[in-house]
Structure formats: C-alpha cells, structure tokens
Scaffold this motif. Structure first.
Motif, PDB file in Angstrom:
ATOM      1  N   PRO A 232       5.990   2.825  -4.173  1.00  0.00           N
ATOM      2  CA  PRO A 232       6.569   2.987  -2.931  1.00  0.00           C
ATOM      3  C   PRO A 232       5.114   2.864  -1.837  1.00  0.00           C
ATOM      4  O   PRO A 232       4.182   3.542  -1.970  1.00  0.00           O
ATOM      5  N   GLY A 233       5.249   1.983  -0.893  1.00  0.00           N
ATOM      6  CA  GLY A 233       4.281   1.894   0.022  1.00  0.00           C
ATOM      7  C   GLY A 233       3.116   0.760  -0.305  1.00  0.00           C
ATOM      8  O   GLY A 233       2.532   0.569   0.364  1.00  0.00           O
ATOM      9  N   TYR A 377       7.766  -1.041   3.983  1.00  0.00           N
ATOM     10  CA  TYR A 377       6.814  -0.879   2.924  1.00  0.00           C
ATOM     11  C   TYR A 377       7.352   0.210   2.105  1.00  0.00           C
ATOM     12  O   TYR A 377       7.130   0.381   0.865  1.00  0.00           O
ATOM     13  N   GLY A 378       7.883   1.390   2.616  1.00  0.00           N
ATOM     14  CA  GLY A 378       7.978   2.579   1.811  1.00  0.00           C
ATOM     15  C   GLY A 378       9.246   2.254   0.702  1.00  0.00           C
ATOM     16  O   GLY A 378       9.437   3.002  -0.237  1.00  0.00           O
ATOM     17  N   GLY A 379       9.947   1.427   1.058  1.00  0.00           N
ATOM     18  CA  GLY A 379      10.884   0.891   0.075  1.00  0.00           C
ATOM     19  C   GLY A 379      10.736  -0.180  -0.763  1.00  0.00           C
ATOM     20  O   GLY A 379      11.285  -0.803  -1.664  1.00  0.00           O
ATOM     21  N   PHE A 380       9.181  -0.439  -0.892  1.00  0.00           N
ATOM     22  CA  PHE A 380       8.639  -1.524  -1.912  1.00  0.00           C
ATOM     23  C   PHE A 380       8.934  -1.394  -3.326  1.00  0.00           C
ATOM     24  O   PHE A 380       8.851  -2.184  -4.153  1.00  0.00           O
ATOM     25  N   GLY A 381       8.951  -0.034  -3.586  1.00  0.00           N
ATOM     26  CA  GLY A 381       9.126   0.453  -5.004  1.00  0.00           C
ATOM     27  C   GLY A 381      10.481   0.622  -5.438  1.00  0.00           C
ATOM     28  O   GLY A 381      10.739   0.944  -6.577  1.00  0.00           O
ATOM     29  N   ASP A 382      11.280   0.444  -4.286  1.00  0.00           N
ATOM     30  CA  ASP A 382      12.931   0.622  -4.672  1.00  0.00           C
ATOM     31  C   ASP A 382      13.505  -0.538  -5.136  1.00  0.00           C
ATOM     32  O   ASP A 382      13.789  -1.628  -4.191  1.00  0.00           O
ATOM     33  N   ARG A 440      16.571   2.802   5.120  1.00  0.00           N
ATOM     34  CA  ARG A 440      16.492   3.144   3.452  1.00  0.00           C
ATOM     35  C   ARG A 440      14.812   3.020   3.188  1.00  0.00           C
ATOM     36  O   ARG A 440      14.923   4.129   2.284  1.00  0.00           O
ATOM     37  N   ALA A 441      14.053   2.567   3.482  1.00  0.00           N
ATOM     38  CA  ALA A 441      12.701   2.213   3.206  1.00  0.00           C
ATOM     39  C   ALA A 441      12.005   3.752   3.578  1.00  0.00           C
ATOM     40  O   ALA A 441      10.983   4.354   2.788  1.00  0.00           O
ATOM     41  N   LYS A 442      12.692   4.536   4.593  1.00  0.00           N
ATOM     42  CA  LYS A 442      11.909   5.860   4.944  1.00  0.00           C
ATOM     43  C   LYS A 442      12.103   6.868   3.628  1.00  0.00           C
ATOM     44  O   LYS A 442      11.172   7.730   3.770  1.00  0.00           O
ATOM     45  N   GLN A 443      12.849   6.647   2.726  1.00  0.00           N
ATOM     46  CA  GLN A 443      13.221   7.514   1.594  1.00  0.00           C
ATOM     47  C   GLN A 443      12.190   7.408   0.393  1.00  0.00           C
ATOM     48  O   GLN A 443      11.904   8.026  -0.258  1.00  0.00           O
ATOM     49  N   ARG A 444      11.343   6.060   0.339  1.00  0.00           N
ATOM     50  CA  ARG A 444      10.514   5.742  -0.706  1.00  0.00           C
ATOM     51  C   ARG A 444      11.015   6.094  -1.925  1.00  0.00           C
ATOM     52  O   ARG A 444      10.318   6.706  -2.667  1.00  0.00           O
TER      53      ARG A 444
END
Length: 523
Positions: A232-233, A377-382, A440-444
C-alpha cells in the motif's frame, strides 16, 4: 576570447543528449553538432545511472529508429515483461499472488545498463562526426538571441560557443528551464531510493514450488522480468543487469515514506527484513555499489520546444514516475519532435506551427502518463485493482500512444488532426477509468494472498492490441478507430469489476475482451 560556432549544441551527454545527437545526424548528416557533458567517458558500468528498463516506445526508438538492435542483442537483457507480487509475505514466496505473463508478447523490451549504452553511443556519435566535449561544467548559457550562447569550463580553461540551436539534455540541472522560469509542478508526489549490488539475483530461486515454477513457459526466466514487490503506497523493483549486478529500488508515496526509516542502506535493509524477507535474504552478504534517495521526483515544464531555436529533452523537461519505466519513452518523443524542428529549420521551412503542435502533443502525452500515477499509489498493494489497472494501462498505451509512435504519425500534423476525434475519445475513456482507480486507491486495500496467478498473456484484448502494433502494414487511422472501440468495451468491464458488487454473470463480450482473466481477478 574567441567564440566557436556550431549548428547545434546539446548540453548533456547522457542517454537523452547522445541519442538526440545520433538522430540529428541521421536526419541531417551535414549538421555540425557539439555535445557537452560534465562526466568523463567512458562512464562506469553497473552504477552509472538509474533507469535500466525500457518499454515498447523507448525500445522501438532505440533499436529501430536509431538502429541499435545489434548493440541491444549483444549487451542488454531481453526483458520478460513487468511482474508484480502481492500479499503479506509467506514462508514460501509461491504463496504470494502473482501478476504477469506466462510467455512474452511479440515486441521486445530490454533491461539496459545505462553505462554500457552511453559509452557505446559516445563512441558511435563521435565516429559520425559529432564533437563530444566531456569533463566540462556549464558556466553560462543564453537562449534569448538568434545565436544561442554557451560557456563551459574545465578547471581554469574556459571555452565559449554559439549556435542556431541549443538543446538542454542535462537532466535535473534543468538549465533552460531554470533560465526561462519554466518550472511547473506536476501535481504528483513520489519519493524513491535505489541501490545496486554486485550480485546476480534470480527471483526464480525464491521458491522451489514446482507448480509455481511451471507457470512460466520458458523455464527459469522470471528473474528477467522487471519484478515488483507491491504494497500500500509503495513498490520495490528488482531488475537484473547484463554485467552480473542487480538493481533494487523502492518508490513510495508520502504516507508510505513516513511509515519507515529509509535514510541509509542499513535502515532500508532492516525494513526489508521485516516486510519482504525473501528480498532481504537475496541481498544479504552482497557488496553494495551505491545508495541514492530522491524526494518529490516528479516535475513538469511549461514549454519544451521553441521555434526560436531551443528545446528541452529528457529529465531536463519532465519526469512523471518510474513505474512502467516511461523515461526512455519521453526521450523518444522529445528527440523526435526536436529532430523534426531542427531539420526543417535548417532546410529553410517555417516551423512556427509545428513547434506549437508538437508542444501540445508532448504536453498531452505527459498528462496522460501522469494520470496513471496521480492519487493511485494507495492501491498499489491491492491485487484486484492492479490486475485491472495493468491491463487497462497496457491497452491504452499499446492501442493509442504506441500506435502513433510506431506508425510515425506524431510528426505528421495533417494526419494527427484527422485522428483527433478518436484521440479525444480515448483520452476521455482513460480519464474515466483512472478516476475509478483513484477512488479505490484511497482505501489502501491489501487482499489476503491466495497464491493466484493473473496471467496477462491470456487476455484476448491485449493480444489484439499487440498484434496491431506489430503489423507495420496496417493503416493507422483504421487501427486507431478499432482500438478505441475495443477500449470502450474494456472500460465498461473494468469499471464493473472495480465495483463493490461486480456482475456475477460473464457476458459473451466480456469473455471476448478478457477471457478467463476475470475469474482470477475476482477470486
């Protein structure tokens, strides 16, 4: 002190400046070109510069436009796609979710050693008659007059030059940008660190699981991908180099940066031991060749080209983000526009219209590229978001931007005007889909790992975009219209799968566009 006159001066003898010199010599061999560079050749291999991966536009430019295919086949590794791994690390790396390809699409891309290619280009352009003045520092430049002025120093020695054209390829020194006040905030915030180790790291060795190894058709080649460990991020790259070294880097948004200490290698290594133990284990005991940290790396530029005889290329102008490795793509576009303007001006043509059209296209390309990163970037671990994002981003990149470059459309002003309606439609689709990714990325989100394999090689629409790109005989107008129609269908299915309650039934059209990929995405 006497002033030495040249036709073109290029300030900066790195990848951007040397490739521009080569392209200008191809365009107009009679040009008297000077390249000035602060480093001395040959530059060191392994640790010369970061930026060792190319994607399709940059690869096409380097191998096809500049004719460097033989050098790339001899000195640089064929890249086996971009590969991402998701989920909290397990005792066995095979238990992480994997996003990538089981085999390669047709267009080659490369892992490049910047030192090796810059040394080769230096030798090559020098043999073609380009004067390369290395080991010098730019003391003064002036692009305000009809004849541009440049003064360089080497110790106590000072030399002055003039030229009709002066191009800034000096990287983050941003010589022309700073002189003319062209700095521009890109709106995207990111931070990066990187280091090289004197050891070849093969990601295939991170698990002995037979099924995991068998996913890749060409056994034992996973390490040749641009491998990414996702969170995430942030994301971590693991990139092999031809000379036996391996490049590691970590790229973070501000929130991820604030969550750890990355001030030195030892602190970063301790973080890796905690969060990515397989990665840390592969580094342990190796000799660390360098360690670099850069904060807030992204930047824009108000103007890149002028009909008054100056231009900016490479990182002197704009830099978006290292994810997807678009740096050589920007060099390809910038240098192609500059070469066209310089060639036309020395042939006596009025370049005022072209310079404005090229400026607009270049800014549009930069904006489209920025949209892939800004707020996401917050969604990069999703795993779900990224498995959809990579398919969409590839589709837009291959179906629109790469198509224009591969078909030499970008310098044809009349043709580009005729393509504008389809280009606007594609841009609107991209803005809509990227907006959904940002939400969606806002949710990390980080989904529990299931050992899944999201195989992009089996996605029908990607195969179609790749086939069109590979076939140079296809008409660009017809191909673009068909590609945009396919993008419309892909956008609808992407947005549905990003939602909280995606459709339970797979439609015939969705099957035609995505195939079985949907099942692995939604698992």
């Amino acid at each position: 002190m006497s002033v030495i006159h040249k036709d073109v001066i290029i300030a900066g003898g790195g990848l951007a400046g040397l490739t521009l010199a080569r392209q200008l010599k191809q365009t107009k061999p009679e040009l008297d070109i000077l390249v000035v560079e602060r480093n001395q050749f040959p530059v060191p291999e392994k640790t010369a510069k970061v930026g060792e991966s190319t994607v399709e536009i940059g690869s096409r430019y380097l191998t096809y436009t500049l004719g460097l295919r033989e050098h790339f086949s001899e000195r640089h590794l064929r890249k086996h796609g971009l590969r991402c791994f998701f989920g909290t690390p397990q005792s066995d790396f095979a238990q992480q979710d994997e996003l990538g390809v089981s085999e390669l699409f047709g267009i080659p891309t490369y892992q490049i050693d910047r030192g090796a290619i810059e040394n080769y280009l230096h030798t090559s352009v020098s043999a073609d008659g380009v004067e390369v003045l290395d080991g010098v520092t730019t003391k003064h430049l002036d692009v305000s007059g009809e004849l541009k002025q440049l003064t360089v120093t080497n110790g106590a020695r000072e030399q002055r030059f003039s030229s009709r054209w002066l191009i800034d390829a000096a990287g983050r020194q941003a010589l022309i940008k700073n002189q003319l006040g062209l700095q521009q905030d890109s709106g995207h915030k990111g931070n990066a660190l990187w280091f090289r180790i004197d050891k070849q790291v093969k990601l295939d060795d991170w698990s002995s699981d037979a099924d995991w190894r068998a996913r890749i058709k060409q056994a034992g080649t996973r390490w040749l991908s641009t491998n990414h460990l996702m969170g995430p991020g942030y994301w971590i790259w693991v990139i092999p180099l031809d000379n036996g070294a391996t490049s590691f880097g970590m790229v973070m948004d501000d929130q991820a940066l604030a969550a750890g200490d990355f001030s030195c290698f030892e602190a970063t290594f301790a973080w890796l031991q905690q969060h990515h133990p397989q990665c840390a284990a592969s580094i342990e005991g190796a000799r660390i060749l360098d360690y670099v940290v850069i904060n807030d790396y992204s930047h824009g530029c108000q103007q890149m080209f002028s009909d008054l005889g100056w231009g900016v290329t490479g990182e002197s102008g704009v830099f978006a983000d290292p994810f997807y490795s678009p740096g050589s793509d920007f060099i390809a576009f910038n240098n192609t526009f500059i070469s066209e303007l310089v060639g036309d001006s020395f042939s006596g043509h009025d370049i005022r219209l072209k310079s404005r059209v090229f400026e607009s296209m270049n800014q549009s390309f930069f904006a489209s590229t920025l949209s892939l990163y800004n707020g996401e970037y917050g969604g990069f671990g999703d795993r779900r978001m990224m498995s959809l994002k990579l398919v969409w981003d590839y589709a837009y990149y291959w179906g629109v931007l790469s198509l224009l470059f591969f078909r030499n459309a970008v310098t044809d002003v009349t043709l580009m005007r005729s393509l504008n309606p389809n280009l606007r439609e594609a841009q609107a689709l991209n803005e809509r889909v990227q907006g959904e990714f940002r939400q969606r990325a806002k949710q990390r989100i980080v989904l529990p790992a299931q050992g899944l394999f999201m195989n992009q090689f089996e996605v029908p629409c990607l195969k179609q975009f790749s086939r069109v790109l590979e076939d140079d005989s296809l008409d660009v107008s017809h191909s673009l219209a068909n590609n945009v129609a396919l993008l419309q269908r892909l956008a609808a299915h992407t947005i549905d799968m990003l939602g909280a309650n995606p459709s339970q039934q797979i439609s015939d059209d969705e099957c035609a566009v995505l195939g079985d990929y949907r099942r692995s995405v939604l698992a």
